[in-house]
Design an enzyme around this catalytic site. Structure first.
Site, PDB file in Angstrom:
ATOM      1  N   LYS A 192     -13.818   0.231  15.500  1.00  0.00           N
ATOM      2  CA  LYS A 192     -12.508  -0.429  15.703  1.00  0.00           C
ATOM      3  C   LYS A 192     -12.041  -0.274  17.143  1.00  0.00           C
ATOM      4  CE  LYS A 192     -10.802  -0.381  10.994  1.00  0.00           C
ATOM      5  NZ  LYS A 192     -10.159   0.331   9.928  1.00  0.00           N
ATOM      6  N   LYS A 214     -11.609  -3.915  18.668  1.00  0.00           N
ATOM      7  CA  LYS A 214     -10.235  -4.344  18.906  1.00  0.00           C
ATOM      8  C   LYS A 214      -9.809  -4.088  20.344  1.00  0.00           C
ATOM      9  CE  LYS A 214      -8.693  -3.896  14.096  1.00  0.00           C
ATOM     10  NZ  LYS A 214      -7.518  -3.944  13.226  1.00  0.00           N
ATOM     11  N   ASP A 229      -3.980  -6.422   4.825  1.00  0.00           N
ATOM     12  CA  ASP A 229      -5.017  -7.263   5.446  1.00  0.00           C
ATOM     13  C   ASP A 229      -5.007  -8.682   4.891  1.00  0.00           C
ATOM     14  OD1 ASP A 229      -6.139  -5.351   7.204  1.00  0.00           O
ATOM     15  OD2 ASP A 229      -7.059  -4.345   5.476  1.00  0.00           O
ATOM     16  N   PRO A 231      -2.805 -12.094   9.960  1.00  0.00           N
ATOM     17  CA  PRO A 231      -3.186 -11.943  11.369  1.00  0.00           C
ATOM     18  C   PRO A 231      -3.398 -10.464  11.700  1.00  0.00           C
ATOM     19  CG  PRO A 231      -0.832 -12.419  11.137  1.00  0.00           C
ATOM     20  CD  PRO A 231      -1.451 -12.588   9.776  1.00  0.00           C
ATOM     21  N   ASP A 232      -4.308 -10.181  12.612  1.00  0.00           N
ATOM     22  CA  ASP A 232      -4.526  -8.803  13.059  1.00  0.00           C
ATOM     23  C   ASP A 232      -3.610  -8.557  14.265  1.00  0.00           C
ATOM     24  OD1 ASP A 232      -5.494  -6.442  14.312  1.00  0.00           O
ATOM     25  OD2 ASP A 232      -7.342  -6.651  13.161  1.00  0.00           O
ATOM     26  N   ILE A 233      -2.550  -7.817  14.031  1.00  0.00           N
ATOM     27  CA  ILE A 233      -1.512  -7.613  15.056  1.00  0.00           C
ATOM     28  C   ILE A 233      -2.097  -6.904  16.288  1.00  0.00           C
ATOM     29  CG2 ILE A 233       0.738  -6.525  15.524  1.00  0.00           C
ATOM     30  CD1 ILE A 233       1.249  -6.741  12.446  1.00  0.00           C
ATOM     31  N   ASN A 235       0.841  -1.202   0.000  1.00  0.00           N
ATOM     32  CA  ASN A 235       0.000   0.000   0.000  1.00  0.00           C
ATOM     33  C   ASN A 235       0.871   1.245   0.000  1.00  0.00           C
ATOM     34  OD1 ASN A 235       0.547   0.795   2.854  1.00  0.00           O
ATOM     35  ND2 ASN A 235      -0.320  -1.242   3.197  1.00  0.00           N
ATOM     36  N   LYS A 288       8.619 -16.391 -11.631  1.00  0.00           N
ATOM     37  CA  LYS A 288       7.844 -15.228 -12.075  1.00  0.00           C
ATOM     38  C   LYS A 288       6.574 -15.669 -12.820  1.00  0.00           C
ATOM     39  CE  LYS A 288       8.224 -11.163 -14.964  1.00  0.00           C
ATOM     40  NZ  LYS A 288       8.909 -10.596 -16.107  1.00  0.00           N
ATOM     41  N   PHE A 310      -4.719   2.945  14.828  1.00  0.00           N
ATOM     42  CA  PHE A 310      -5.049   3.952  13.828  1.00  0.00           C
ATOM     43  C   PHE A 310      -6.196   3.418  12.983  1.00  0.00           C
ATOM     44  CE2 PHE A 310      -2.230   7.673  13.195  1.00  0.00           C
ATOM     45  CZ  PHE A 310      -1.503   7.547  14.360  1.00  0.00           C
TER      46      PHE A 310
HETATM   47  O1  PMT Z   1       2.831   6.079   6.509  1.00  0.00           O
HETATM   48  P1  PMT Z   1       2.250   7.410   6.048  1.00  0.00           P
HETATM   49  O2  PMT Z   1       2.414   7.623   4.574  1.00  0.00           O
HETATM   50  O3  PMT Z   1       2.762   8.556   6.862  1.00  0.00           O
HETATM   51  O4  PMT Z   1       0.676   7.352   6.285  1.00  0.00           O
HETATM   52  C1  PMT Z   1       0.162   7.265   7.556  1.00  0.00           C
HETATM   53  C2  PMT Z   1      -1.019   6.278   7.631  1.00  0.00           C
HETATM   54  C3  PMT Z   1      -2.180   6.801   6.813  1.00  0.00           C
HETATM   55  C4  PMT Z   1      -0.592   4.898   7.124  1.00  0.00           C
HETATM   56  C5  PMT Z   1      -1.368   6.164   9.163  1.00  0.00           C
HETATM   57  O5  PMT Z   1      -1.767   7.413   9.655  1.00  0.00           O
HETATM   58  C6  PMT Z   1      -2.502   5.160   9.393  1.00  0.00           C
HETATM   59  O6  PMT Z   1      -3.674   5.436   9.281  1.00  0.00           O
HETATM   60  N1  PMT Z   1      -2.128   3.892   9.737  1.00  0.00           N
HETATM   61  C7  PMT Z   1      -3.041   2.754   9.863  1.00  0.00           C
HETATM   62  C8  PMT Z   1      -3.367   2.239   8.494  1.00  0.00           C
HETATM   63  C9  PMT Z   1      -4.293   1.046   8.518  1.00  0.00           C
HETATM   64  O7  PMT Z   1      -3.892  -0.020   8.153  1.00  0.00           O
HETATM   65  O8  PMT Z   1      -5.456   1.279   9.044  1.00  0.00           O
HETATM   66  P2  PMT Z   1      -6.643   0.149   9.207  1.00  0.00           P
HETATM   67  O9  PMT Z   1      -7.851   0.973   9.491  1.00  0.00           O
HETATM   68  O10 PMT Z   1      -6.665  -0.744   8.022  1.00  0.00           O
HETATM   69  O11 PMT Z   1      -6.165  -0.668  10.454  1.00  0.00           O
HETATM   70  C10 PMT Z   1      -6.593  -0.387  11.772  1.00  0.00           C
HETATM   71  C11 PMT Z   1      -5.507  -0.644  12.763  1.00  0.00           C
HETATM   72  O12 PMT Z   1      -5.216  -2.043  12.844  1.00  0.00           O
HETATM   73  C12 PMT Z   1      -4.193   0.024  12.469  1.00  0.00           C
HETATM   74  O13 PMT Z   1      -3.649   0.507  13.693  1.00  0.00           O
HETATM   75  C13 PMT Z   1      -3.310  -1.077  11.899  1.00  0.00           C
HETATM   76  O14 PMT Z   1      -1.915  -0.870  12.188  1.00  0.00           O
HETATM   77  C14 PMT Z   1      -3.850  -2.289  12.618  1.00  0.00           C
HETATM   78  N2  PMT Z   1      -3.772  -3.544  11.859  1.00  0.00           N
HETATM   79  C15 PMT Z   1      -4.429  -3.674  10.674  1.00  0.00           C
HETATM   80  C16 PMT Z   1      -4.392  -4.883  10.006  1.00  0.00           C
HETATM   81  C17 PMT Z   1      -3.652  -5.964  10.559  1.00  0.00           C
HETATM   82  N3  PMT Z   1      -3.588  -7.120   9.935  1.00  0.00           N
HETATM   83  N4  PMT Z   1      -3.023  -5.799  11.723  1.00  0.00           N
HETATM   84  C18 PMT Z   1      -3.065  -4.614  12.387  1.00  0.00           C
HETATM   85  O15 PMT Z   1      -2.484  -4.472  13.451  1.00  0.00           O
END
Ligand code: PMT
Length: 402
Positions: A337, A341, A279, A305-307, A210, A289, A323
């Protein structure tokens, strides 16, 4: 909530070729909201003009101790009292000697005697002058008196020699000032962060990922470190210089990130998940390839996995901040969330818009916790990170007090 905003710094510039970097330093200090007044020695004016420093600082530059006009506007004693910090950058060998012996024969040395504010010096001189016994003796005395030393760095010098005596770069000086002026509210606290994207390999040359640049997470790591925390940053692949005094662990995929987080989590007090974790990952990573001999193809993906969720499910989870990156219904999804979470806080940002969110210098956040919320309007990610870390600090101590 920006602790550096409106802090008052006198930047003293002495006679060294490194004075050419002072204009950039002033600009960077002002970006932090710091008010800068520049004081130059006569020798410094041979390297860079007061007019340049006046233009970048937005304030009249002081050069004379006995200038009637300047004394009428803001006398030297008043100026010495005004400052929250005096930074001398570059500090020449001669100026360090004057400071050691308490000379007051020009405006800058007089201010150093007349101030109650902390004084920091960024030495800049030829490596032989820096190594000279008398310079080292002077520096020892100054350190014993509580003068802060920023550098010097080692490397190629303007005189063509290589060695110690280079002034730190402006960005490093700003970091040092930030460290000096920020109250160490998180001393003894361990902060673990994730930042950047993860990559999920499809074949030896392709991956799913991403647009995360890592800027938001790196800025938060630096802000936590400035507050005195012991910071560990687990980062996906990004093109950023690591923040100073932060332990860095580089990972590739979501699975790697989870492994690294779990290896560090036990001793963590505050966990902040800024990473944009993929995700899904391909069910199968092809060893060769993938050839383009089909008109269309279907990729089969499986969930990563969701960390964050794994961390909050631990028996003794740390104070956890997630976030939420959303293109629509930001508030609803973020609140969901927070609950689902089991987070202590969530920082929601709108993504998919120009100039904010992913891969931009700026961002805006709406932060939620169980019984409150706070909006941080759009500004640089560095400023935003400091504001967010102050809020996290406040909430963390409120939580632990309960
Ligand atoms: O890196 P930059 O270019 O500065 O941009 C910043 C940002 C937009 C990436 C940052 O501000 C941000 O929003 N980060 C979280 C991005 C994200 O994956 O959001 P989400 O809504 O999909 O996930 C929710 C939360 O679960 C996040 O804290 C993520 O780290 C966590 N997560 C998600 C999926 C996963 N498999 N494991 C996780 O821990």
């Amino acid at each position: 909530m920006n602790l550096l905003a409106n802090q008052k710094v006198i930047l003293g510039i002495t006679g060294s070729i490194a004075a050419y970097k002072s204009a950039d330093l002033v600009r960077r200090l002002r970006e932090q909201g710091i008010i800068v007044r520049v004081v130059m020695t006569m020798a410094a004016t041979q390297f860079i003009t007061p007019l340049t420093l006046q233009a970048v600082s937005g304030n009249r530059v002081h050069t004379d101790l006995l200038d009637v006009e300047t004394e009428m506007a803001m006398g030297h004693i008043e100026l010495a009292r005004w400052a929250d910090l005096i930074l001398i950058a570059p500090a020449s060998a001669d100026f360090l000697a004057k400071l050691t012996y308490g000379h007051a024969d020009d405006l800058l040395s007089t201010l150093c005697l007349a101030t109650a504010a902390p004084i920091a010096v960024a030495p800049a001189m030829n490596q032989q002058m820096w190594q000279a016994f008398i310079t080292q003796e002077n520096c020892k005395k100054l350190q014993q008196r509580g003068i802060h030393f920023f550098g010097p760095a080692t490397g190629a010098q303007a005189c063509g020699e290589v060695g110690s005596g280079r002034m730190l770069e402006p960005f490093e000086l700003v970091h040092q000032i930030e460290n000096l002026l920020t109250p160490k509210k998180l001393q003894g606290i361990k902060v673990l962060l994730t930042a950047g994207p993860t990559r999920e390999d499809l074949d030896p040359v392709r991956f799913l990922s991403n647009r995360s640049s890592g800027r938001m997470g790196y800025a938060i790591a630096a802000a936590a470190q400035a507050l005195g925390a012991e910071v560990t940053l687990i980062t996906g692949p990004v093109a950023l210089s690591p923040p100073l005094h932060v332990s860095i662990f580089s990972v590739y995929s979501a699975q790697d990130m989870l492994t690294s987080v779990l290896a560090h989590i036990e001793t963590t007090d505050i966990f902040i998940a800024t990473a944009a974790v993929a995700d899904y990952r391909p069910v199968k990573m092809e060893t060769q390839k993938i050839k383009k001999n089909q008109e269309s193809m279907i990729l089969q993906l499986e969930k990563n996995p969701d960390i964050l969720a794994q961390v909050t499910q631990l028996t003794n989870p740390p104070f956890t901040v997630g976030f939420a990156a959303e293109t629509h219904q930001l508030i609803d999804y973020a609140k969901d969330k927070l609950k689902r979470k089991n987070l202590d806080m969530i920082a929601a940002n709108q993504v998919g818009i120009e100039g904010s969110g992913f891969d931009s210098e700026d961002n805006a956040l709406h932060v939620f916790w169980q019984d409150g919320d706070m909006v941080f309007p759009r500004c640089s990610k560095k400023q935003l990170a400091r504001q967010l870390m102050l809020l996290i600090t406040e909430r963390y101590f409120e939580n632990t007090a309960q």
